[in-house]
Write a protein that holds these residues in place. Structure first.
Motif, mmCIF file in Angstrom:
data_model
loop_
_atom_site.group_PDB
_atom_site.id
_atom_site.type_symbol
_atom_site.label_atom_id
_atom_site.label_comp_id
_atom_site.label_asym_id
_atom_site.label_seq_id
_atom_site.Cartn_x
_atom_site.Cartn_y
_atom_site.Cartn_z
ATOM 1 N N GLU A 126 0.844 -1.186 0.000
ATOM 2 C CA GLU A 126 0.000 0.000 0.000
ATOM 3 C C GLU A 126 0.885 1.243 0.000
ATOM 4 O O GLU A 126 2.096 1.152 0.220
ATOM 5 C CB GLU A 126 -0.942 -0.023 1.210
ATOM 6 C CG GLU A 126 -1.874 -1.229 1.206
ATOM 7 C CD GLU A 126 -2.862 -1.225 2.353
ATOM 8 O OE1 GLU A 126 -2.805 -0.312 3.195
ATOM 9 O OE2 GLU A 126 -3.697 -2.148 2.400
ATOM 10 N N THR A 137 -6.181 -1.656 4.108
ATOM 11 C CA THR A 137 -7.367 -2.105 3.383
ATOM 12 C C THR A 137 -8.238 -2.927 4.327
ATOM 13 O O THR A 137 -7.749 -3.805 5.035
ATOM 14 C CB THR A 137 -6.949 -2.953 2.170
ATOM 15 O OG1 THR A 137 -6.217 -2.129 1.263
ATOM 16 C CG2 THR A 137 -8.155 -3.531 1.452
ATOM 17 N N ALA A 139 -11.515 -5.385 5.382
ATOM 18 C CA ALA A 139 -12.377 -6.482 4.939
ATOM 19 C C ALA A 139 -13.532 -6.625 5.923
ATOM 20 O O ALA A 139 -13.315 -6.756 7.129
ATOM 21 C CB ALA A 139 -11.577 -7.782 4.882
ATOM 22 N N LEU A 149 -14.208 -5.703 0.341
ATOM 23 C CA LEU A 149 -12.926 -5.043 0.607
ATOM 24 C C LEU A 149 -12.976 -3.584 0.192
ATOM 25 O O LEU A 149 -13.505 -3.248 -0.880
ATOM 26 C CB LEU A 149 -11.795 -5.746 -0.160
ATOM 27 C CG LEU A 149 -11.605 -7.251 0.042
ATOM 28 C CD1 LEU A 149 -10.339 -7.719 -0.659
ATOM 29 C CD2 LEU A 149 -11.564 -7.610 1.511
ATOM 30 N N GLY A 151 -10.223 -0.179 0.108
ATOM 31 C CA GLY A 151 -8.874 0.339 0.317
ATOM 32 C C GLY A 151 -8.147 0.461 -1.001
ATOM 33 O O GLY A 151 -8.730 0.259 -2.074
ATOM 34 N N LYS A 153 -4.489 -0.651 -2.991
ATOM 35 C CA LYS A 153 -3.263 -1.443 -3.040
ATOM 36 C C LYS A 153 -2.357 -0.844 -4.117
ATOM 37 O O LYS A 153 -2.803 -0.545 -5.240
ATOM 38 C CB LYS A 153 -3.556 -2.906 -3.355
ATOM 39 C CG LYS A 153 -4.618 -3.543 -2.447
ATOM 40 C CD LYS A 153 -4.238 -3.506 -0.984
ATOM 41 C CE LYS A 153 -3.167 -4.513 -0.628
ATOM 42 N NZ LYS A 153 -2.996 -4.636 0.849
ATOM 43 N N SER A 168 -4.219 -8.697 0.482
ATOM 44 C CA SER A 168 -4.122 -8.708 1.944
ATOM 45 C C SER A 168 -4.972 -7.575 2.498
ATOM 46 O O SER A 168 -4.964 -6.461 1.975
ATOM 47 C CB SER A 168 -2.669 -8.545 2.396
ATOM 48 O OG SER A 168 -2.128 -7.328 1.905
ATOM 49 N N ALA A 169 -5.743 -7.862 3.541
ATOM 50 C CA ALA A 169 -6.640 -6.852 4.121
ATOM 51 C C ALA A 169 -6.848 -7.155 5.593
ATOM 52 O O ALA A 169 -6.700 -8.287 6.053
ATOM 53 C CB ALA A 169 -7.973 -6.825 3.379
ATOM 54 N N ARG A 170 -7.209 -6.105 6.351
ATOM 55 C CA ARG A 170 -7.419 -6.216 7.784
ATOM 56 C C ARG A 170 -8.892 -6.514 8.085
ATOM 57 O O ARG A 170 -9.770 -5.779 7.664
ATOM 58 C CB ARG A 170 -6.982 -4.920 8.473
ATOM 59 C CG ARG A 170 -7.078 -4.924 9.998
ATOM 60 C CD ARG A 170 -6.251 -6.037 10.623
ATOM 61 N NE ARG A 170 -4.847 -5.916 10.323
ATOM 62 C CZ ARG A 170 -3.973 -5.281 11.102
ATOM 63 N NH1 ARG A 170 -4.372 -4.740 12.237
ATOM 64 N NH2 ARG A 170 -2.706 -5.216 10.762
ATOM 65 N N THR A 176 -5.009 -9.950 10.038
ATOM 66 C CA THR A 176 -4.798 -9.744 8.610
ATOM 67 C C THR A 176 -5.169 -11.020 7.868
ATOM 68 O O THR A 176 -4.710 -12.107 8.217
ATOM 69 C CB THR A 176 -3.333 -9.384 8.305
ATOM 70 O OG1 THR A 176 -3.009 -8.162 8.969
ATOM 71 C CG2 THR A 176 -3.110 -9.209 6.810
#
Length: 375
Positions: A126, A137, A139, A149, A151, A153, A168-170, A176
């Motif tokens: 990011e 990002t 989720a 999702l 955000g 990237k 990949s996202a939080r 994560t």
């Protein structure tokens, strides 16, 4: 530890070297670099026909089952020839699905990734000084196994031709996760961007884009570690290719009636390059050998390998360009391509200083735990 290649890995190396040598002449690379997507699709198809896209993937998906060691061998050869095909993001994504994906995800996607009829890429970075392990990002659950999702990237490698992206996202619980998104999904938009290595990457904006989680334990962290190993392996090849080109040039170029390569100051720089490359290679294979049956690697070994790739690899391509003198600044001469690749890799997923900082944090955390246990 003995890092000698066995017969199967030697066969992978020799086949990849033969194909890439034939397909990466300077004129062909210039032609691909002038194209819209900067990907040699003809070379990609040839690698698929040769079975090289599946050498690391499991046999039940149509691969050769040789795992991460085969990935390392193949990517080093790619780097040595600076071949413009999206091997590292596509194979890292495929291996991540093989290790962490559901049975349905594996069955739906892996066969096409093995035969080259489909591609996947990874969105792990990011904007800003953000740790890949801690994305911003977000989720949020959307019922069942569905997620949304939101955000941005940054610099997703080689999205052209990739039907899916691993993002990949939080999650809401702070963990994560790794999520599978269709490249053309609603809520997913792309901005094309050229990277230092002339790869045509893409900034991916997600606005409630639908996704499916790749649910294996530690999928996001494991995929980031695998990507670091892959980048380090490519960098070993890039550095080795730059050294080989420099040695050939210095054998042929003369000054004062002697080959430039016979001067002591030049020999010292070549020797420094060789030492750096061998150190990089040992660290890469230490990281590869740490990968267990579950696909997880020793993160400390991975960070050491990535640090050497960033620090040592950049040193080598700098020296290689310097050793070419005035011709080294001519972008029509092949050595510049190795410099650009080395520079790009050194900063992907964080530069050498950030890798060293993360490694220091891990060591400090380990000592803190040991101290608390002892007390």
């Amino acid at each position: 530890m003995d890092f000698t290649l066995g017969e199967e890995l030697e066969a992978v190396r020799d086949l990849a070297r033969r194909i890439l040598t034939d397909r990466t002449a300077h004129e062909r690379l210039r032609e691909v670099e002038a194209s819209a997507d900067r990907v040699d699709e003809a070379l990609w198809r040839e690698l698929a026909r040769a079975g090289l896209l599946g050498v690391a993937l499991p046999e039940d998906a149509g691969g050769a089952g040789l795992g991460v060691p085969a990935l390392g061998v193949l990517l080093e050869e790619q780097g040595r020839h600076v071949a413009p095909v999206p091997l590292w993001p596509a194979l890292v994504g495929a291996l991540a699905l093989a290790s962490y994906g559901t049975d349905a995800q594996r069955e739906d996607l892996l066969p096409a990734l093995v035969d080259g009829s489909a591609r996947i890429t990874v969105a792990l970075e990011e904007f800003g000084p953000q740790d890949p392990a801690e994305p911003r990002t977000a989720a949020v659950p959307d019922g069942g196994d569905r997620w949304r999702l939101t955000g941005v990237k940054a610099a997703v490698p080689s999205p052209a031709g990739a039907g899916h992206v691993l993002v990949s996202a939080r999650r809401e619980d702070g963990r994560t996760g790794l999520f599978l998104v269709e490249s053309s999904a609603s809520g997913a938009s792309w901005e094309r961007t050229e990277t230092t290595s002339r790869d045509m990457a893409g900034n991916l904006t997600l606005d409630g884009a639908p996704a499916r989680e790749v649910p294996g334990e530690g999928a996001a962290a494991g995929t980031v570690d695998l990507a670091r190993i892959a980048l380090a392996a490519v960098q070993v090849g890039v550095a080795d290719g730059a050294l080989g080109l420099s040695a050939s040039y210095l054998r042929e170029r003369e000054q004062f009636g002697r080959p430039l390569g016979s001067f002591q100051a030049v020999l010292h720089q070549l020797a420094d390059c060789y030492i750096e490359i061998e150190a990089m290679r040992v660290c890469v294979w230490q990281a590869i050998s740490s990968v267990g049956a579950d696909g997880r690697a020793d993160s400390s070994a991975v960070l050491v390998a990535k640090w050497w790739a960033g620090e040592g690899g950049l040193n080598v391509v700098h020296r290689a360009q310097h050793l070419h003198g005035g011709i080294g600044v001519d972008v029509d001469y092949p050595v510049h391509r190795f410099f650009l690749w080395g520079k790009q890799i050194s900063g992907t997923l964080g530069g050498a200083s950030s890798d060293l900082a993360r490694l220091g944090d891990r060591i400090a955390d380990g000592r803190a735990v040991e101290g608390s246990v002892a007390s």
